[in-house]
Write a protein that holds these residues in place. Structure first.
Motif, short mmCIF file in Angstrom:
data_model
loop_
_atom_site.label_atom_id
_atom_site.label_comp_id
_atom_site.label_asym_id
_atom_site.label_seq_id
_atom_site.Cartn_x
_atom_site.Cartn_y
_atom_site.Cartn_z
N LEU A 442 0.85 -1.21 -0.32
CA LEU A 442 0.05 0.07 -0.04
C LEU A 442 0.98 1.17 -0.14
N HIS A 443 2.22 1.22 0.40
CA HIS A 443 2.93 2.37 0.73
C HIS A 443 3.72 2.36 -0.63
N ASN A 444 4.51 1.14 -1.00
CA ASN A 444 5.32 0.91 -2.01
C ASN A 444 4.66 1.22 -3.55
N VAL A 445 3.38 1.01 -3.47
CA VAL A 445 2.71 1.10 -4.95
C VAL A 445 2.80 2.75 -5.22
N THR A 446 2.79 3.58 -4.35
CA THR A 446 2.38 5.10 -4.74
C THR A 446 3.86 5.53 -5.26
N GLY A 447 4.87 4.97 -5.06
CA GLY A 447 6.33 5.53 -5.51
C GLY A 447 6.57 6.69 -4.93
N GLN A 448 6.18 7.09 -3.70
CA GLN A 448 6.51 8.37 -2.90
C GLN A 448 6.75 8.03 -1.52
N PRO A 449 7.97 7.90 -0.94
CA PRO A 449 8.08 7.71 0.56
C PRO A 449 6.92 8.45 1.35
N GLY A 450 6.48 7.65 2.06
CA GLY A 450 5.35 8.10 3.07
C GLY A 450 4.01 8.23 2.64
N LEU A 451 3.58 8.31 1.23
CA LEU A 451 2.52 8.38 0.72
C LEU A 451 1.75 6.88 0.78
N VAL A 452 0.43 6.66 1.21
CA VAL A 452 0.19 5.41 1.42
C VAL A 452 -1.26 5.50 0.50
N ALA A 453 -1.60 4.33 -0.20
CA ALA A 453 -2.79 4.17 -0.73
C ALA A 453 -3.70 3.56 0.02
N ARG A 454 -5.12 3.90 -0.22
CA ARG A 454 -6.33 3.21 0.47
C ARG A 454 -6.21 1.74 0.05
N SER A 469 -2.37 5.58 -11.87
CA SER A 469 -1.37 4.51 -12.13
C SER A 469 -0.09 4.56 -11.30
N SER A 470 0.38 3.38 -11.08
CA SER A 470 1.48 3.27 -10.09
C SER A 470 2.93 3.65 -11.04
N THR A 471 3.71 4.72 -10.73
CA THR A 471 5.13 4.78 -11.43
C THR A 471 5.84 3.72 -10.88
N ALA A 472 6.02 3.29 -9.74
CA ALA A 472 6.96 2.25 -9.18
C ALA A 472 6.51 0.87 -9.81
N PRO A 474 4.62 -0.63 -12.59
CA PRO A 474 3.40 -0.62 -13.82
C PRO A 474 2.65 -1.84 -13.99
N GLY A 475 1.14 -1.32 -14.18
CA GLY A 475 0.29 -2.35 -14.30
C GLY A 475 -0.67 -2.45 -12.93
N TRP A 476 -0.21 -1.68 -11.84
CA TRP A 476 -1.03 -1.55 -10.79
C TRP A 476 -1.27 -0.40 -10.73
N ILE A 477 -2.76 0.32 -10.12
CA ILE A 477 -3.45 1.32 -9.89
C ILE A 477 -3.62 1.45 -8.47
N TRP A 478 -3.59 2.55 -7.84
CA TRP A 478 -4.00 2.57 -6.25
C TRP A 478 -4.82 3.81 -5.96
N MET A 479 -5.60 3.87 -4.89
CA MET A 479 -6.62 4.90 -4.56
C MET A 479 -5.97 5.74 -3.48
N ASP A 480 -6.31 7.05 -3.84
CA ASP A 480 -5.67 7.89 -2.87
C ASP A 480 -6.70 8.55 -1.88
N GLY A 481 -6.58 9.66 -0.96
CA GLY A 481 -7.60 9.74 0.23
C GLY A 481 -7.38 9.15 1.24
N ASP A 531 -1.87 14.35 0.75
CA ASP A 531 -2.07 13.49 -0.47
C ASP A 531 -1.35 13.87 -1.79
N ILE A 532 -1.52 13.20 -2.39
CA ILE A 532 -0.85 13.26 -3.81
C ILE A 532 -1.43 14.62 -4.49
N THR A 533 -2.56 14.96 -4.00
CA THR A 533 -3.11 16.40 -4.69
C THR A 533 -2.22 17.58 -4.09
N GLY A 534 -1.47 17.38 -3.00
CA GLY A 534 -0.67 18.45 -2.21
C GLY A 534 -1.69 19.06 -0.94
#
Length: 730
Positions: A442-454, A469-472, A474-481, A531-534
């Motif tokens: 859930l953390h690693n899929v976002t590709g940003q340290p500290g950012l965690v997916a739902r 879409s996961s940058t770290a 590929p082929g996976w998607i993750w939910m923000d918020g 969040d990824i939105t800033g």
């Protein structure tokens, strides 16, 4: 579609308390024996295939009456066409006869005679329960104009006439041994007989026949040969629709309003939902509108069929069976007990067989749940709920990504961590580590340290807003918020994994690095989750300027203060990073977070939120490890907060809340309720509809108004098996 959820956490969490085996954080709690127990289970049979595909579909569309054959599990079923039987090889087949059987009512005897009555008279058939299909051969018949037959009663008292026939034209009796005859009883003439009961002699009381009509209840103590009666009204609330003597000789008179008891000494009691009469201790009846009764010959238990389910008085406790968890229909029409102790029920929607499912221990029940969770609720290592594409049919489950997958998985992982601490079973560790890796992802899929997916799932493009879409990977998607709910799960479980599951330096480093990334990200962003939105997510706010100065956060002020102190303490204990300890001390002392958490449980009647209760007790777990400060804080604000929260939540009788409190209080005052909650937790993980607002035994909490709706909460928590299956945060 109906949800199907994992509830394994509740059972497994209790294991260290129950067994007394060592687990790091649990050594202070009182333990108790994990003894064998059983709970009711139901096998349902539907008249209509569309009701539920995993219920067997019956070959008939009605079952007005059931009649058990002696010393077997075979019984006869009166339908709207012909008689059927449940055979000794568990089939529903038409009864084979040498004559057409037309029955308004039927009854069986100890020697497997079947008597059927209709407006033209009486028939006697001898049944062979060993045959498949069951064979019933006519042995005798008596023609007599009876009118419409309403009820039959069989006794072994030849002197009275062995068979009593209640009709719309009064009461008839027939003698079938030593010559046979049928005649009208010269009492209750021309009254419709609603119910009959007979008490066999013994235990110091005489045989007694009781007749119920719309006017009165009549009784005939045979030695005195004196009919007595009690009019309906006053002592008997309404016309007696069903009557039975219990094992003590007391007569139960069921009606539309309640049950009236007539004791052996002639005294009446009123059994209703609540204790109503001055000086009476009688109460607890879940529902009235009684349609039929059964007195168990083996256990003495009383089973009451009603227009809405079954009320059963079993081993001194009331049980209520209503809704599709137990019954395929609402209105109960007939009750029987077979030789194996099963209770069979006919309803307006089908048949049900109620039995007891035995468990050697709560660990045994946890294994049962585990067998359901692994193939169904495991989605890429996350524990997710599923939806059923067809009502009540678990075979049609569909896995879905849920915004709180991190929270649900953290609860499951906590269960497996405690379970491994007790069992040291490598297979359990493998399950735990699989769930940890899913949460780590859930953390690693976002590709940003500290950012965690739902949550996450496989895909190449986002499927809707809030998905990326996961940058770290590929082929996976993750939910923000990601919510504070999810973070509470993360920070609750990682110290448990670190202490109880991770054993090698590499395993411990993985846990510590994950905790460092999550906590550092929140602290560096001023105690907010950006969040990824800033921007902070809707609930990812723990900053002092918001909790203490912004009135829009007044309801979350205490809970979020508790959460952040727990997060920081957990992070320090896992990583050893003193920055987290300094932040903990700063928020507690300089910003009043210790005081804020004292009153974290909101009590305003329009804001009762069980989700907050769950999150609070999850956060309290973070304080069970070594407290690093040498002051009186733990004995003051922490204990005051915990004691207040438990005092308010204790009425829920939650195994989770009670067990967490037991980590801090060696006397573990909620242990008995927790054990009962776990033992009674429903066996099917389906959110069956279970309406309870019609019940007589509930006192509604008029102050507990949620979201401006009508009161939906009772003063006392109903047993888990009698309410809708929900997570504690629902």
């Amino acid at each position: 579609m109906h949800e199907m959820k994992a509830v394994l956490f509740l059972s497994v969490l209790s294991l260290p308390f129950i067994t007394g085996n060592p687990a790091t954080v649990l050594s202070r709690s009182r333990s108790t024996s994990d003894v064998p127990f059983s709970q009711f289970s139901s096998t349902r049979f539907s008249y209509f295939e569309q009701q539920s595909a995993d219920w067997e579909v019956l070959p008939f569309n009605s079952a007005f009456q059931l009649a058990a054959l002696a010393d077997t599990n075979v019984f006869i079923i009166r339908t709207d066409t012909v008689l059927f039987a449940y055979t000794n090889d568990s089939q529903f087949l038409p009864v084979q006869t040498n004559a057409t059987i037309r029955a308004d009512s039927m009854i069986t005897t100890h020697d497997n005679y079947l008597f059927v009555a209709n407006s033209d008279g009486l028939e006697q058939h001898l049944c062979d329960p060993t045959a498949v299909p069951v064979v019933c051969t006519m042995a005798d018949s008596l023609e007599y104009p009876l009118g419409r037959v309403t009820v039959l009663l069989w006794t072994e008292m030849v002197s009275l006439g062995q068979l009593f026939i209640g009709t719309t034209q009064g009461l008839f009796r027939a003698k079938l041994v030593g010559g046979h005859w049928i005649g009208k009883v010269g009492y209750c003439t021309n009254q419709t007989i609603l119910s009959l009961a007979f008490r066999e002699p013994g235990n110091g009381y005489e045989e007694q026949l009781v007749i119920g009509t719309a006017l009165a209840v009549y009784s005939d103590p045979s030695s005195a040969n004196l009919w007595t009666h009690h009019f309906v009204g006053g002592l008997i609330d309404a016309p007696p629709t069903a009557m039975q003597f219990d094992s003590t000789g007391r007569l139960w008179i069921g009606n539309s309003m309640c049950v009236n008891w007539l004791d052996v000494d002639g005294a009446f009691e009123r059994l209703g939902g609540l204790v109503e009469n001055p000086g009476s201790t009688v109460g607890g009846l879940p529902y009235a509108n009684i349609t039929t009764m059964l007195a168990s010959r083996t256990s003495g238990d009383m089973w009451l069929g009603t227009a809405k389910g079954i009320a059963a008085f079993v081993e001194g406790e009331w049980y209520y069976f209503f809704g599709p968890r137990f019954l395929p229909g609402n209105a109960t029409q007939s009750l029987i007990e077979t030789a194996d102790g099963s209770i069979w029920v006919s309803t307006d929607g089908g048949l049900a067989r109620l039995t007891r499912m035995a468990f050697n221990s709560l660990a045994d029940k946890a294994d049962y749940y585990q067998s359901l969770v692994e193939p169904v609720n495991d989605r890429y290592g996350l524990v997710s709920y599923v939806v059923l594409k067809k009502f009540g049919d678990p075979r049609t489950y569909q896995k879905v990504a849920d915004e709180s997958d991190g929270l649900w998985t953290s609860l499951y992982l906590a269960a497996q961590a405690y379970r491994y601490a007790v069992t040291k079973d490598p297979a359990v560790k493998a399950l735990a580590w699989k769930s940890f890796e899913a949460m780590e992802f859930l953390h690693n899929v976002t590709g940003q340290p500290g950012l965690v997916a739902r949550t996450y799932q496989r895909n190449n493009t986002p499927i809707e807003p809030h998905w990326h879409s996961s940058t770290a990977y590929p082929g996976w998607i993750w939910m923000d918020g990601t919510s504070s709910d999810d973070f509470t799960g993360h920070f609750m479980v990682y110290p448990l994994v670190f202490d109880l599951v991770a054993e090698t330096p590499d395993e411990k480093a993985r846990v510590a690095n994950l905790v460092q990334a999550l906590t550092g990200y929140i602290v560096d962003n001023g105690f907010n989750y950006i969040d990824i939105t800033g921007e902070p997510t809707r609930w990812g706010v723990w900053a002092p300027d918001q909790l203490n100065s912004n009135s829009s956060w007044l309801e979350e002020r205490g809970l979020n203060s508790l959460q952040m102190l727990s997060f920081l303490l957990c992070a320090y204990n896992v990583t050893g990073n003193k920055t987290f300890l300094q932040s903990f001390d700063m928020l507690r002392k300089d910003h009043g977070y210790g005081y804020n958490m004292l009153n974290q449980r909101i009590t305003a009647s329009d804001d009762v939120d069980f989700s907050d209760d769950e999150l609070a007790f999850m956060a309290y777990i973070g304080f069970t490890r070594l407290f690093p400060l040498n002051d009186q804080w733990a004995d003051m604000q922490l204990k005051a907060s915990l004691n207040r929260s438990f005092r308010i939540a204790r009425s829920e009788k939650s195994a989770f809340f009670n067990m967490v409190y037991g980590m801090f209080d060696p006397s573990n005052p909620g242990l008995a309720d927790a054990m009962q909650n776990l033992r009674d937790w429903p066996l099917e993980m389906i959110t069956w509809p279970t309406p309870n607002s019609h019940r007589l035994d509930i006192r509604f909490n008029r102050d507990a108004v949620y979201d401006d709706r009508e009161p939906v909460a009772s003063v006392d928590a109903l047993p888990a098996s009698e309410r809708q299956l929900m997570r504690w945060n629902t």
